[in-house]
Motif scaffolding. Structure first.
Motif, PDB file in Angstrom:
ATOM      1  N   SER A  45      24.740  28.990  31.030  1.00  0.00           N
ATOM      2  CA  SER A  45      24.482  27.548  31.098  1.00  0.00           C
ATOM      3  C   SER A  45      25.757  26.719  31.236  1.00  0.00           C
ATOM      4  O   SER A  45      26.805  27.067  30.704  1.00  0.00           O
ATOM      5  CB  SER A  45      23.741  27.102  29.837  1.00  0.00           C
ATOM      6  OG  SER A  45      24.565  27.272  28.708  1.00  0.00           O
ATOM      7  N   ARG A  46      25.626  25.627  31.977  1.00  0.00           N
ATOM      8  CA  ARG A  46      26.633  24.564  32.023  1.00  0.00           C
ATOM      9  C   ARG A  46      25.887  23.235  32.147  1.00  0.00           C
ATOM     10  O   ARG A  46      24.838  23.168  32.796  1.00  0.00           O
ATOM     11  CB  ARG A  46      27.557  24.692  33.253  1.00  0.00           C
ATOM     12  CG  ARG A  46      28.507  25.890  33.241  1.00  0.00           C
ATOM     13  CD  ARG A  46      29.599  25.752  32.205  1.00  0.00           C
ATOM     14  NE  ARG A  46      30.580  26.835  32.284  1.00  0.00           N
ATOM     15  CZ  ARG A  46      30.407  28.054  31.785  1.00  0.00           C
ATOM     16  NH1 ARG A  46      29.282  28.382  31.173  1.00  0.00           N
ATOM     17  NH2 ARG A  46      31.353  28.964  31.895  1.00  0.00           N
ATOM     18  N   ILE A  47      26.456  22.181  31.556  1.00  0.00           N
ATOM     19  CA  ILE A  47      25.846  20.858  31.660  1.00  0.00           C
ATOM     20  C   ILE A  47      26.109  20.276  33.047  1.00  0.00           C
ATOM     21  O   ILE A  47      27.242  20.324  33.537  1.00  0.00           O
ATOM     22  CB  ILE A  47      26.422  19.899  30.596  1.00  0.00           C
ATOM     23  CG1 ILE A  47      26.077  20.394  29.182  1.00  0.00           C
ATOM     24  CG2 ILE A  47      25.905  18.469  30.817  1.00  0.00           C
ATOM     25  CD1 ILE A  47      26.697  19.559  28.064  1.00  0.00           C
ATOM     26  N   ARG A  49      25.760  16.496  34.607  1.00  0.00           N
ATOM     27  CA  ARG A  49      25.486  15.114  34.175  1.00  0.00           C
ATOM     28  C   ARG A  49      26.358  14.139  34.945  1.00  0.00           C
ATOM     29  O   ARG A  49      27.375  14.531  35.531  1.00  0.00           O
ATOM     30  CB  ARG A  49      25.742  14.954  32.666  1.00  0.00           C
ATOM     31  CG  ARG A  49      27.156  15.313  32.253  1.00  0.00           C
ATOM     32  CD  ARG A  49      27.248  15.557  30.746  1.00  0.00           C
ATOM     33  NE  ARG A  49      27.510  14.348  30.017  1.00  0.00           N
ATOM     34  CZ  ARG A  49      28.734  13.865  29.761  1.00  0.00           C
ATOM     35  NH1 ARG A  49      29.822  14.489  30.202  1.00  0.00           N
ATOM     36  NH2 ARG A  49      28.886  12.759  29.084  1.00  0.00           N
ATOM     37  N   ALA A  85      20.035  13.986  30.233  1.00  0.00           N
ATOM     38  CA  ALA A  85      21.190  14.150  29.340  1.00  0.00           C
ATOM     39  C   ALA A  85      21.357  12.919  28.469  1.00  0.00           C
ATOM     40  O   ALA A  85      21.005  11.805  28.865  1.00  0.00           O
ATOM     41  CB  ALA A  85      22.471  14.387  30.137  1.00  0.00           C
ATOM     42  N   ARG A 137      20.829  21.154  33.225  1.00  0.00           N
ATOM     43  CA  ARG A 137      21.640  22.358  33.030  1.00  0.00           C
ATOM     44  C   ARG A 137      21.630  23.219  34.295  1.00  0.00           C
ATOM     45  O   ARG A 137      20.629  23.321  35.001  1.00  0.00           O
ATOM     46  CB  ARG A 137      21.124  23.167  31.848  1.00  0.00           C
ATOM     47  CG  ARG A 137      19.709  23.622  32.033  1.00  0.00           C
ATOM     48  CD  ARG A 137      19.255  24.591  30.943  1.00  0.00           C
ATOM     49  NE  ARG A 137      17.828  24.849  31.112  1.00  0.00           N
ATOM     50  CZ  ARG A 137      16.904  24.613  30.195  1.00  0.00           C
ATOM     51  NH1 ARG A 137      17.240  24.135  29.027  1.00  0.00           N
ATOM     52  NH2 ARG A 137      15.639  24.871  30.439  1.00  0.00           N
ATOM     53  N   TRP A 227      14.832  19.734  24.844  1.00  0.00           N
ATOM     54  CA  TRP A 227      16.271  19.531  24.603  1.00  0.00           C
ATOM     55  C   TRP A 227      16.903  18.947  25.855  1.00  0.00           C
ATOM     56  O   TRP A 227      16.905  19.598  26.904  1.00  0.00           O
ATOM     57  CB  TRP A 227      16.959  20.861  24.290  1.00  0.00           C
ATOM     58  CG  TRP A 227      16.582  21.438  22.966  1.00  0.00           C
ATOM     59  CD1 TRP A 227      15.520  22.258  22.718  1.00  0.00           C
ATOM     60  CD2 TRP A 227      17.257  21.248  21.722  1.00  0.00           C
ATOM     61  NE1 TRP A 227      15.497  22.591  21.378  1.00  0.00           N
ATOM     62  CE2 TRP A 227      16.554  21.984  20.747  1.00  0.00           C
ATOM     63  CE3 TRP A 227      18.383  20.520  21.335  1.00  0.00           C
ATOM     64  CZ2 TRP A 227      16.933  22.021  19.412  1.00  0.00           C
ATOM     65  CZ3 TRP A 227      18.781  20.567  20.005  1.00  0.00           C
ATOM     66  CH2 TRP A 227      18.051  21.309  19.053  1.00  0.00           C
ATOM     67  N   SER A 229      20.493  17.884  27.756  1.00  0.00           N
ATOM     68  CA  SER A 229      21.919  18.160  27.551  1.00  0.00           C
ATOM     69  C   SER A 229      22.469  16.995  26.738  1.00  0.00           C
ATOM     70  O   SER A 229      22.000  15.867  26.885  1.00  0.00           O
ATOM     71  CB  SER A 229      22.647  18.241  28.888  1.00  0.00           C
ATOM     72  OG  SER A 229      22.161  19.356  29.597  1.00  0.00           O
ATOM     73  N   TYR A 244      29.554  19.006  22.519  1.00  0.00           N
ATOM     74  CA  TYR A 244      28.580  19.002  23.625  1.00  0.00           C
ATOM     75  C   TYR A 244      27.528  20.058  23.320  1.00  0.00           C
ATOM     76  O   TYR A 244      27.788  20.990  22.540  1.00  0.00           O
ATOM     77  CB  TYR A 244      29.270  19.291  24.974  1.00  0.00           C
ATOM     78  CG  TYR A 244      29.825  20.693  25.079  1.00  0.00           C
ATOM     79  CD1 TYR A 244      31.146  20.964  24.753  1.00  0.00           C
ATOM     80  CD2 TYR A 244      29.007  21.762  25.471  1.00  0.00           C
ATOM     81  CE1 TYR A 244      31.647  22.251  24.821  1.00  0.00           C
ATOM     82  CE2 TYR A 244      29.506  23.049  25.538  1.00  0.00           C
ATOM     83  CZ  TYR A 244      30.824  23.294  25.215  1.00  0.00           C
ATOM     84  OH  TYR A 244      31.321  24.572  25.268  1.00  0.00           O
ATOM     85  N   LEU A 246      23.510  21.968  24.860  1.00  0.00           N
ATOM     86  CA  LEU A 246      22.375  22.062  25.787  1.00  0.00           C
ATOM     87  C   LEU A 246      21.566  23.295  25.423  1.00  0.00           C
ATOM     88  O   LEU A 246      22.077  24.194  24.749  1.00  0.00           O
ATOM     89  CB  LEU A 246      22.849  22.146  27.237  1.00  0.00           C
ATOM     90  CG  LEU A 246      23.483  23.429  27.762  1.00  0.00           C
ATOM     91  CD1 LEU A 246      23.605  23.354  29.273  1.00  0.00           C
ATOM     92  CD2 LEU A 246      24.852  23.679  27.165  1.00  0.00           C
ATOM     93  N   SER A 248      19.437  26.727  26.590  1.00  0.00           N
ATOM     94  CA  SER A 248      19.536  27.705  27.674  1.00  0.00           C
ATOM     95  C   SER A 248      18.660  28.891  27.306  1.00  0.00           C
ATOM     96  O   SER A 248      18.095  28.922  26.196  1.00  0.00           O
ATOM     97  CB  SER A 248      20.989  28.170  27.818  1.00  0.00           C
ATOM     98  OG  SER A 248      21.312  29.035  26.734  1.00  0.00           O
ATOM     99  N   LYS A 331      29.836  21.320  36.961  1.00  0.00           N
ATOM    100  CA  LYS A 331      28.810  20.433  37.537  1.00  0.00           C
ATOM    101  C   LYS A 331      29.162  19.959  38.936  1.00  0.00           C
ATOM    102  O   LYS A 331      28.320  19.719  39.769  1.00  0.00           O
ATOM    103  CB  LYS A 331      28.577  19.226  36.618  1.00  0.00           C
ATOM    104  CG  LYS A 331      29.816  18.331  36.474  1.00  0.00           C
ATOM    105  CD  LYS A 331      29.629  17.167  35.509  1.00  0.00           C
ATOM    106  CE  LYS A 331      29.627  17.546  34.065  1.00  0.00           C
ATOM    107  NZ  LYS A 331      30.885  18.209  33.577  1.00  0.00           N
TER     108      LYS A 331
END
Ligand SMILES: Cc1cc2nc3c(=O)[nH]c(=O)nc-3n(C[C@H](O)[C@H](O)[C@H](O)COP(=O)(O)OP(=O)(O)OC[C@H]3O[C@@H](n4cnc5c(N)ncnc54)[C@H](O)[C@@H]3O)c2cc1C
Length: 346
Positions: A45-47, A49, A85, A137, A227, A229, A244, A246, A248, A331
């Protein structure tokens, strides 16, 4: 044009895709195997936004969105899930983000903490809450693999387990030296993350500092809870550093931003520091009623940071460098790849 891209993390893979798509003959060289965990781009996972105060980063995130969607359809892979987010915490930090989203014409809402908790019951909120729906995400491992696949679809050659030992000659044609052969290139792209200064000592870059970061996954207590982010900015109620987070497939991930120890990428220990894990447990206990705070599963990953957290994306002679992504570039990756391709084209 013959272009060699050094580094198969998300930035090198996205660059290879974007450059190959413009019709250049691309070779991507990666020192480790596919999906390795030694750099910055692995995991689930990565945010994604738009929540920045700086208009440039808002616009770069906006540019990345259709490129992520193009990559999904080109490779028939689900990469980006728009969960929305939330930024909350000190209004001094959150309000400029509200202003930037307004200037960009993006949809957003500002909520009271209690109203936000009604909507996202897994999180306890602090002071001002900014929500924007065009966020969520990315699946990190799948995104790297899809970018490599897109590069290949456009004719790129990808060589794993191929460390670049030296880049020789930086004016007209450059030789990129590996153990098995030397590649000659019209343009070399160095997207080598924490190894950038080692492989491209001829470049003048801002000082790059590599740290070993250690987010952790926590098990959510109820599967039906939504949920977004989230970024919790310090200064109002939160008196420690910002966090931070999020959700996943591995659980709810939270982390501090850029607080890990300085390391060398070839000799780090991959061992999370107990005091850092304890801070995440303490945070989860106080602010995340939706997770089991006692069951933290930490992991490690590298940040390579510039002094001001801006990115180093520039061309010098026939070398293009894309580095110093300071823990927040995933992102933007396809849009960064596009910028790199523009630099390759001059
Ligand atoms: C824990 C963590 C959480 C993060 N969360 C977010 C987030 O939520 N949202 C977000 O936008 N960003 C996030 N980031 C930041 C983002 O993941 C990074 O900015 C991004 O992955 C950097 O990619 P990169 O390609 O520059 O580096 P890397 O992924 O490290 O890639 C560099 C590659 O170059 C290769 N290489 C180096 N030297 C050589 C050589 N000589 N020869 C061949 N290959 C070489 C390396 O093996 C490596 O694969 C996070 C980062 C971490 C660590």
């Amino acid at each position: 044009m013959k272009v060699v891209v050094v580094g198969g993390g998300i930035v090198g893979a996205s660059s290879a895709w974007q450059i190959a798509q413009r019709g250049h003959e691309v070779t991507l060289l990666e020192q480790f195997g596919p999906g390795h965990k030694n750099g910055a781009s692995h995991g689930s996972s990565r945010i994604y936004r738009h929540g920045y105060a700086d208009d440039y980063f808002v616009s770069l995130a906006a540019r990345a969105l259709p490129l992520w969607q193009e990559l999904e359809s080109m490779t028939d892979t689900a990469l980006l899930e728009l969960t929305g987010a939330v930024d909350h915490g000190d209004p001094v930090t959150v309000n400029p983000r509200i202003d930037a989203l307004a200037r960009a014409g993006l949809e957003f809402e500002v909520l009271e903490p209690a109203a936000a908790h009604m909507r996202w019951s897994g999180i306890r909120f602090d002071t001002t809450v900014l929500y924007h729906p065009a966020a969520g995400r990315l699946h990190a491992d799948r995104s790297v693999a899809a970018s490599v696949a897109a590069a290949r679809l456009h004719g790129a050659t990808v060589e794993y387990e191929t460390p670049v030992r030296e880049i020789v000659g930086t004016d007209v044609v450059t030789d990129v030296v590996t153990d098995s052969r030397t590649y000659s290139a019209d343009v070399v792209v160095v997207a080598a993350g924490a190894w950038t200064s080692a492989i491209a000592p001829h470049l003048t870059l801002p000082p790059l500092v590599t740290t070993q970061e250690q987010p952790a996954h926590f098990v959510p207590l109820a599967s039906e809870v939504k949920w977004p982010s989230f970024v919790h900015h310090p200064g109002a109620v939160l008196k420690t550093v910002g966090i931070y987070g999020l959700s996943s497939i591995d659980g709810v991930k939270i982390g501090e931003h850029g607080t890990g120890p300085v390391v060398h990428p070839d000799s780090r220990d991959f061992v999370p520091r107990p005091d850092g894990v304890q801070r995440l447990v303490d945070y989860a206990r106080e602010w995340l009623p939706g997770v089991d705070a006692d069951a933290a599963e930490p992991l490690t990953c590298l940040y390579t940071s510039t002094p001001d957290s801006n990115f180093a994306i520039e061309r010098s002679g026939n070398t293009v460098v894309a580095a110093g992504f300071s823990g927040h570039a995933f992102k933007f990756a396809p849009a960064v790849g596009e910028l790199v391709a523009h630099l390759v084209d001059g």
